[in-house]
Design a protein around this motif. Structure first.
Motif, PDB file in Angstrom:
ATOM      1  N   PRO A 106     -34.069  -9.061  31.614  1.00 24.19           N
ATOM      2  CA  PRO A 106     -34.223  -7.755  30.932  1.00 24.19           C
ATOM      3  C   PRO A 106     -32.963  -6.897  30.999  1.00 24.19           C
ATOM      4  O   PRO A 106     -32.659  -6.168  30.056  1.00 24.19           O
ATOM      5  N   MET A 107     -32.205  -6.987  32.100  1.00 24.68           N
ATOM      6  CA  MET A 107     -30.963  -6.213  32.209  1.00 24.68           C
ATOM      7  C   MET A 107     -29.942  -6.703  31.185  1.00 24.68           C
ATOM      8  O   MET A 107     -29.275  -5.905  30.515  1.00 24.68           O
ATOM      9  N   ILE A 108     -29.811  -8.036  31.068  1.00 29.85           N
ATOM     10  CA  ILE A 108     -28.856  -8.607  30.122  1.00 29.85           C
ATOM     11  C   ILE A 108     -29.255  -8.273  28.691  1.00 29.85           C
ATOM     12  O   ILE A 108     -28.410  -7.927  27.857  1.00 29.85           O
ATOM     13  N   GLU A 109     -30.555  -8.359  28.411  1.00 32.80           N
ATOM     14  CA  GLU A 109     -31.027  -8.066  27.056  1.00 32.80           C
ATOM     15  C   GLU A 109     -30.706  -6.625  26.675  1.00 32.80           C
ATOM     16  O   GLU A 109     -30.230  -6.354  25.565  1.00 32.80           O
ATOM     17  N   ARG A 110     -30.948  -5.683  27.592  1.00 38.25           N
ATOM     18  CA  ARG A 110     -30.629  -4.274  27.304  1.00 38.25           C
ATOM     19  C   ARG A 110     -29.141  -4.095  27.055  1.00 38.25           C
ATOM     20  O   ARG A 110     -28.733  -3.362  26.158  1.00 38.25           O
TER      21      ARG A 110
END
Length: 277
Positions: A225-229
């Motif tokens: 989720p951090m990378i996607e954001r």
């Protein structure tokens, strides 16, 4: 200022049943739930309560009423501030609308980013840092560089600065990899405990001493989720920049003679992507 503009819009409706529930009245002037929700949402990150937000709105309404009685809403400086706030809000709303349909990155792109940045994930470290902000004259930077390169430790550099009566300030911090600038993170990842690195700053120099560090890796599932954001934000930044350039290319912009130099007026800067956290 944005609150004032929103209040003005909501309170300029035709008389009748309010569009939102009334949470308070101040001298017969209603404060509606949408106003309270807007203020409370912005204050939530600071630990403020809904009651606190409502009291601030009441205080604000009292001051606004007094300002209107004194005709401050017709003051040219106030009107100019209204116009500036409205321009900023509309510009931001336009960019948000342009960039809101960014598609999410796929699994392959997320995996590739995770693999390409081991310093953020597979070999992520928690850094205990000591920073010396040194107000060293420009002509003595090279001397400071030689001293720090030969020093056995940061205390030796501090002693030298004290003897030379060069002003410095010491700060300490514990930062995980994602809180460090992405462009300098690879350099931090190569540092060993006890190592120092010196760089120039606008006010002199910054000496960073890596006191200790420890590894705390983040696997792909946790990091996803951090990378996607981050990737979505990066795409929004690129799209916003391209849109501003497109608008400028299609517009006729004429500078006044006093502002004709290349550095006199800078174009609006779109939002930047931040390090994934």
């Amino acid at each position: 200022m944005a609150v004032f503009l929103l209040n003005a819009c909501s309170k300029g409706e035709a008389e009748g049943k309010p569009a939102f529930d009334v949470v308070a009245k101040v001298n017969e002037q209603e404060i509606q739930a949408n106003e309270l929700n807007s203020v409370a949402a912005r204050a939530a990150s600071q630990g403020a309560t809904e009651t606190g937000a409502l009291e601030r709105l009441i205080d604000q309404e009292l001051m606004v009423q007094q300002a209107r009685e004194r005709r401050l809403d017709r003051d040219p400086r106030v009107l100019q501030s209204f116009e500036a706030a409205q321009r900023e809000i509309l510009a931001r709303a336009y960019l948000e609308q342009v960039t809101e349909q960014i598609p999410p990155p796929g699994d392959a792109e997320i995996s590739a980013f995770h693999a390409a940045h081991p310093e953020l994930f597979a070999r992520r470290r928690i850094y205990s840092l000591q920073e010396l902000e040194v107000r060293v004259p420009v002509e003595r930077f090279d001397e400071l560089e030689r001293v720090s390169a030969k020093a056995a430790g940061v205390d030796e550099v501090k002693d030298w600065l004290a003897r030379e009566r060069i002003e410095f300030r010491v700060t300490t911090a514990v930062k995980p990899a994602e809180q460090l600038p992405l462009e300098s993170l690879k350099g931090f990842a190569r540092m060993k405990d006890g190592q120092m690195v010196l760089s120039r700053t606008g006010s002199g120099a910054l000496l960073v001493h890596l006191v200790t560090s420890r590894e705390q890796p983040v696997d792909l599932a946790t990091a996803r989720p951090m990378i996607e954001r981050y990737l979505v934000n990066e795409r929004k930044t690129a799209l916003a920049k391209a849109e501003v350039e497109r608008l400028r290319d299609g517009a006729r912009i004429e500078y006044a003679p006093a502002a004709a130099t290349p550095n006199a007026v800078a174009p609006a800067e779109p939002p930047r992507a931040s390090v994934p956290r």
